[in-house]
Design a protein around this motif. Sequence first.
Motif, short mmCIF file in Angstrom:
data_model
loop_
_atom_site.label_atom_id
_atom_site.label_comp_id
_atom_site.label_asym_id
_atom_site.label_seq_id
_atom_site.Cartn_x
_atom_site.Cartn_y
_atom_site.Cartn_z
N ARG A 1 87.62 55.98 -43.48
CA ARG A 1 86.40 56.35 -44.19
C ARG A 1 85.54 57.24 -43.29
NH1 ARG A 1 81.34 54.15 -44.79
NH2 ARG A 1 80.33 55.17 -46.54
N LEU A 2 85.49 56.89 -42.00
CA LEU A 2 84.71 57.70 -41.07
C LEU A 2 85.28 59.11 -41.00
CD1 LEU A 2 84.31 55.07 -38.23
CD2 LEU A 2 82.57 55.82 -39.82
N ALA B 1 84.21 61.14 -43.88
CA ALA B 1 82.81 61.58 -43.74
C ALA B 1 82.72 62.76 -42.79
CB ALA B 1 81.95 60.44 -43.24
N GLN C 1 83.69 66.05 -44.37
CA GLN C 1 82.62 66.65 -45.16
C GLN C 1 81.68 67.45 -44.28
OE1 GLN C 1 80.71 63.67 -47.50
NE2 GLN C 1 82.26 63.91 -49.09
N GLU D 1 58.81 72.84 -58.38
CA GLU D 1 59.25 71.70 -59.17
C GLU D 1 58.63 70.40 -58.64
OE1 GLU D 1 63.49 72.00 -60.85
OE2 GLU D 1 63.57 70.44 -59.35
N ARG D 2 58.62 70.28 -57.31
CA ARG D 2 58.02 69.08 -56.72
C ARG D 2 56.53 69.00 -57.02
NH1 ARG D 2 61.43 67.27 -51.61
NH2 ARG D 2 63.38 68.14 -52.36
N LEU E 1 56.07 67.81 -60.48
CA LEU E 1 56.32 66.37 -60.61
C LEU E 1 55.13 65.56 -60.08
CD1 LEU E 1 60.11 66.27 -59.70
CD2 LEU E 1 59.09 65.73 -61.91
N ILE F 1 52.45 65.67 -62.65
CA ILE F 1 52.75 64.80 -63.79
C ILE F 1 52.44 63.35 -63.43
CG2 ILE F 1 54.60 63.86 -65.22
CD1 ILE F 1 55.91 66.66 -65.01
N GLU F 2 52.87 62.96 -62.22
CA GLU F 2 52.64 61.57 -61.81
C GLU F 2 51.15 61.29 -61.67
OE1 GLU F 2 55.06 60.42 -58.50
OE2 GLU F 2 56.89 60.53 -59.69
N GLY G 1 58.72 71.75 -68.11
CA GLY G 1 60.09 71.25 -68.11
C GLY G 1 61.06 72.31 -68.60
N LEU H 1 76.76 55.77 -40.71
CA LEU H 1 77.20 56.06 -42.08
C LEU H 1 76.92 54.86 -42.96
CD1 LEU H 1 80.51 57.44 -40.72
CD2 LEU H 1 78.97 58.82 -42.08
N TRP H 2 76.39 55.14 -44.14
CA TRP H 2 76.14 54.04 -45.08
C TRP H 2 77.44 53.32 -45.36
CZ3 TRP H 2 71.33 53.14 -44.99
CH2 TRP H 2 70.37 54.15 -45.04
N LEU I 1 62.94 67.26 -66.36
CA LEU I 1 61.99 66.84 -65.32
C LEU I 1 62.20 65.38 -64.93
CD1 LEU I 1 58.63 68.53 -66.35
CD2 LEU I 1 60.05 69.04 -64.38
N ARG J 1 65.14 65.19 -62.61
CA ARG J 1 64.78 65.66 -61.27
C ARG J 1 63.97 64.60 -60.53
NH1 ARG J 1 67.26 68.23 -58.38
NH2 ARG J 1 65.46 68.95 -57.21
N ARG J 2 63.09 63.93 -61.28
CA ARG J 2 62.25 62.93 -60.65
C ARG J 2 63.11 61.79 -60.09
NH1 ARG J 2 58.79 58.68 -61.61
NH2 ARG J 2 59.76 58.18 -63.59
N LEU K 1 64.89 62.99 -56.88
CA LEU K 1 63.99 63.05 -55.73
C LEU K 1 63.62 61.65 -55.25
CD1 LEU K 1 61.59 65.98 -56.68
CD2 LEU K 1 63.40 65.96 -54.98
N GLU L 1 66.42 60.38 -53.24
CA GLU L 1 66.44 61.00 -51.91
C GLU L 1 65.39 60.38 -51.00
OE1 GLU L 1 68.01 65.54 -52.78
OE2 GLU L 1 66.03 65.21 -51.90
N ARG M 1 69.70 62.85 -45.96
CA ARG M 1 69.30 62.37 -47.27
C ARG M 1 70.50 62.20 -48.18
NH1 ARG M 1 64.84 66.67 -48.85
NH2 ARG M 1 66.35 67.94 -47.76
N GLN N 1 76.25 59.62 -47.93
CA GLN N 1 77.26 59.23 -46.94
C GLN N 1 76.63 58.85 -45.60
OE1 GLN N 1 80.79 59.70 -46.58
NE2 GLN N 1 81.13 59.97 -48.76
#
Lengths: 113, 237
Positions: free
Chosen positions: A14-15, A18, A21, A57-58, A61, A64-65, A78, B115-116, B141, B144-145, B148, B151, B182, B185
């Motif tokens: 598994r390592l 990883a 990747q 985008e952030r 968001l 919106i929050e 959106g 590693l997780w 949206l 996406r929320r 995020l 993450e 983030r 893995q």
Amino acid sequence: MDSKILYTDGDIDRLARALEQSEALLPSRINADPENVERGLVKLVLTLIELLRQLMERQALHRIEAGSLSDEEIERLGETFLKLTNRMEELKVVFGLEGEELNLDLGPLGHLL
Amino acid sequence: MYAVYLYAIQLVKHGLPADLAGIDGAALRLVQCDELAAVVSEIQQAPDVRELPAILAHELAVETLMASRCVLPVRFGTVLSDERAVRSLLAHHELAFRTDLTRLDGCVELGLRALWRSDGAAPAPAEPDVPSPLSAGRRYLEGRRQVLRQEQHLLARATAISEQLHAALDPLVRAAVVRRCRDAQTAVTASYLVERGDIGSFRSALGDLSAVFSEVQLLCTGPWPPYSFVSTRSDGQ
């Protein structure tokens, strides 16, 4: 060279996967050949657009929050972001770029996106 | 046309081990500027990062040198046009190179990945579904929320891991570069500058840590040349 594994407490297969990747993280440089310079430039421009898109985008968001947008405004935002994302995907296909390529290694600061 | 490939920078007085070959079996030699020397070989064109034999030849050369002297490892793929360019590089960064050679003397780099565990990278607790049907814009949206949020959740847990690593390992190392990730893995990747004599204690500290880490598994590699701790970034052409 000797074995370079100094310590592990995990499943070695598994390592290894990883680590495979992480190959994608090898620094790629913008190739300055005349034929490739155009692609390098497109990559840089799209990376910056992608950065702005994600920041906006952030921001949306957050707003919106915080409850500072009306339903109609949320709806419009959106749809706009959805279209931007789709357009970006199309551009990536046109220029043959993968998602991860639209990023910059900022050294000690990590990655841009 | 031939160019000059760089492997490492060292002091002239250490010379070169006999019969040490570089990429494509080319002979290694020193290009000097005062007391500093660059270890180089001739090359026809810059190797690609995907050329495994070239990467191994580069690393083997640097590690062989590292066994008997302090070297500043040069990043794989660094090529200069000729010897004059190498000498000018040495002259230009003389102070930085000499300071690094003193600072890194007797030290190696160890790489660490947390590693997780496959069952550890559990997603953030799901929020109750927003009443549907949602329009396309809202659905986007909302998606996406969630991404995020996931993450941020991973990043918060990675921060906790990196703080535990810091507390346990920092007393044993000269310097550390720790990056939180983030992705699903990897929680944390880190490079440590460790004195050769402290490798054993570093390894046993990892054993102690792994006994308390339930979320991640550890992979430590090395010893490597101290690539992450050379202060000068000298770009080749």
